[in-house]
Design an enzyme around this catalytic site. Structure first.
Site, PDB file in Angstrom:
ATOM      1  NE  ARG A  34       0.190  -4.963   7.534  1.00  0.00           N
ATOM      2  CZ  ARG A  34       0.985  -4.897   8.445  1.00  0.00           C
ATOM      3  NH1 ARG A  34       1.652  -5.743   8.832  1.00  0.00           N
ATOM      4  NH2 ARG A  34       0.929  -3.670   9.301  1.00  0.00           N
ATOM      5  CB  THR A  35       0.385  -0.548   1.523  1.00  0.00           C
ATOM      6  OG1 THR A  35      -0.935  -1.051   2.335  1.00  0.00           O
ATOM      7  CG2 THR A  35      -0.381  -0.130   0.146  1.00  0.00           C
TER       8      THR A  35
ATOM      9  CE  LYS B 118      12.742  21.853   0.468  1.00  0.00           C
ATOM     10  NZ  LYS B 118      13.594  21.964  -0.999  1.00  0.00           N
TER      11      LYS B 118
ATOM     12  NE  ARG C  76      -1.024   3.698   3.376  1.00  0.00           N
ATOM     13  CZ  ARG C  76      -1.002   2.556   3.977  1.00  0.00           C
ATOM     14  NH1 ARG C  76      -0.319   2.603   5.162  1.00  0.00           N
ATOM     15  NH2 ARG C  76      -1.606   1.547   3.551  1.00  0.00           N
TER      16      ARG C  76
ATOM     17  CG  HIS D  11      -5.987   0.221   1.723  1.00  0.00           C
ATOM     18  ND1 HIS D  11      -5.324  -0.227   0.695  1.00  0.00           N
ATOM     19  CD2 HIS D  11      -5.266   0.041   2.717  1.00  0.00           C
ATOM     20  CE1 HIS D  11      -4.018  -0.228   0.873  1.00  0.00           C
ATOM     21  NE2 HIS D  11      -4.220  -0.531   2.248  1.00  0.00           N
TER      22      HIS D  11
END
Ligand code: NCD
Length: 493
Positions: free
Chosen positions: A70-71, A99, A120, A148
């Protein structure tokens, strides 16, 4: 000392819901509603059906170190609906993170490729660190179990579509309140808009101590005594009652407990919202037991007859699918609102509108009144949260131990709040923080000294978690030293 990029002081970031003023949140909602009106889907009123070219000169970068549906997709859809472009790094395994590149470096680089970043990350506080190293706006799409904020914007927008005001709404929150970042942003916002909060956590998954402390201390919320509701509703863990006049980030005196008891009895009769969350299995090693399940059976009776049921999704069994056709289920609509709400946020951060009232959004958010103190990661007090971004080995050269110093009145009592993950470190009755000047070799426990020193330079100052830690570093008490100098001077004369 790592070199920092030239971040303009007016670059706005949205890392915490508390980075937005209430008025700004209202502006976001106004704009989101206008997008729904101007770019409608002919069949569904909650869906954006057309695009504009408002953002045609801009690029949004989505930088996702954790799974998302969703986000990320609603941010990308929002940017495309605005006529902008997107670049995305959605799989850490295929980016330079694999890396060993630090988040700080990645963000500095991506700042040159895009105009706005959504990030995120599994670590608490990662978005704040990213913002420190970004010259373009950073939006937190979820950082560990910290916050959030844009999910909260969708949640509030959903509620406001039904009820004009959130004031005095009774919002019950169920499930994993400890690990759900959506909940942490949500309760601060509810507090700021004056809703009452009813907590129904799974056992052992209560609100984190520092979130609970902020509700009480900064927003003036009063937790009702358990005896007032325990017999009627054993599943309820706590009621937080709003102060009559909600204040944003301010201390107000507690209410009279007799009034609280009366209000609790009223509140038990009607719950306006049940917000359901899933068990955050990726954050904990233990398995969930007796996790609350919300279904039509749970929501029967007059108390829940007018309730809206929200869930940030994904759900994994805690909210029964048979409930989806119930008129009280609003979670899919809540997810759909992700597009107009995020379109509005992007528009405001990129200053796409010339409207004067919306321009106020760009003035910058209010600075915290608290003193900010920082020291190298390996010295003195460390953030106690093992999942804080400052504990991430790849970030050690970039992040500092940075704290807000909170509370100052004598008798000496203070706490430190990590600037990144916002976890508090409290003083205990037995151990007080110690403020040391390493260049002079002495320390004190008097916070007034730190405040005075902060006016000058903080370079040699270190906060130790206890006196024994300072002594172990070979430091001496400032007061003892002053007393012994005084004694020596006296005996010499
Ligand atoms: C939430 C999240 O990622 O924190 N999902 C979302 O963004 N809608 C909730 C969750 O994963 O439980």
């Amino acid at each position: 000392m790592p070199h920092r990029p030239n971040v303009t002081p007016t670059t706005r970031h949205v890392v915490s819901i508390n980075d937005l003023k209430n008025k700004e949140i209202d502006n976001i909602f106004e704009l989101a509603a206008s997008y729904l009106k101007e770019l409608p889907d002919p069949t569904f009123s909650y869906r954006i059906g057309h695009s504009t070219d408002l953002a045609s000169r801009y690029i949004l970068a989505t930088l996702f170190y954790e799974p998302s549906t969703r986000t990320r997709l609603s941010f990308e859809s929002a940017m495309l609906r605005l006529g902008g472009k997107i670049i995305t790094s959605a799989d850490p395994a295929t980016s330079s993170a694999a890396k060993g590149e630090s988040l700080a470096d990645s963000v500095r680089v991506i700042s040159n490729y895009a105009d706005i970043i959504v990030i995120r990350h599994p670590r608490d506080g990662a978005a704040r660190l990213a913002a420190e190293y970004s010259s373009i706006p950073v939006i937190n799409g979820g950082d560990g179990s910290h916050e959030h904020p844009t999910q909260t914007l969708c949640d509030l927008f959903t509620l406001k579509q039904k009820n004009k005001t959130l004031k005095n709404m009774n919002v019950a929150i169920s499930g994993d309140l400890r690990g759900s970042r959506t909940i942490h942003s949500f309760v601060y916002a509810l507090a700021r808009f004056g809703a009452d909060i009813t907590l129904m956590p799974a056992k052992g998954m209560e609100l984190p101590k520092h979130v609970d402390a902020r509700l009480r201390e900064e927003f003036g919320y009063v937790p009702a005594p358990r005896s007032t509701y325990e017999n009627d509703e054993p599943s309820i863990d706590a009621f937080y009652i709003t102060p009559e006049e909600p204040h944003q980030l301010s201390l107000i005196p507690n209410q009279n407990l007799v009034d609280v008891n009366i209000r609790i009895r009223e509140k038990l009769e009607k719950i306006d919202v049940v917000y359901v969350t899933r068990f955050q299995k990726e954050r904990w090693s233990e398995k969930e037991q007796h996790y609350p399940k919300i279904d039509a059976k749970f929501l029967k009776g007059p108390r829940y007859s007018q309730t809206s049921v929200l869930h940030p999704l994904p759900r994994v069994g805690e909210l029964d699918v048979s409930f989806d056709t119930d008129r009280r289920a609003v979670y899919f609509r809540q997810a759909a609102y992700g597009v107009p709400v995020r379109m509005a946020l992007i528009s405001l951060l990129l200053k796409l509108h010339k409207n004067k009232s919306l321009q106020r959004f760009n003035d910058g958010f209010e600075k915290s009144d608290h003193l900010v103190y920082s020291q190298p990661v390996d010295v003195g007090v460390q953030c106690v949260n093992a999942n804080c971004i400052v504990r991430e080995p790849s970030e050690r050269q970039h992040a500092k131990n940075k704290f807000y110093v909170i509370g100052s009145k004598p008798p000496h009592k203070c706490k430190l709040r990590c600037v990144y993950c916002e976890t508090d470190i409290d003083e205990t009755a037995a151990e007080h923080f110690v403020f040391a000047d390493r260049s002079k070799g002495h320390y004190t426990m008097d916070i007034r000294w730190l405040q005075e020193a902060a006016q000058e330079k903080m370079k040699d100052i270190v906060i130790f978690p206890s006196e024994s830690d300072a002594i172990a570093e070979g430091l001496h008490s400032k007061e003892d030293r002053a007393a012994s100098t005084h004694w020596r001077t006296k005996s010499a004369s």
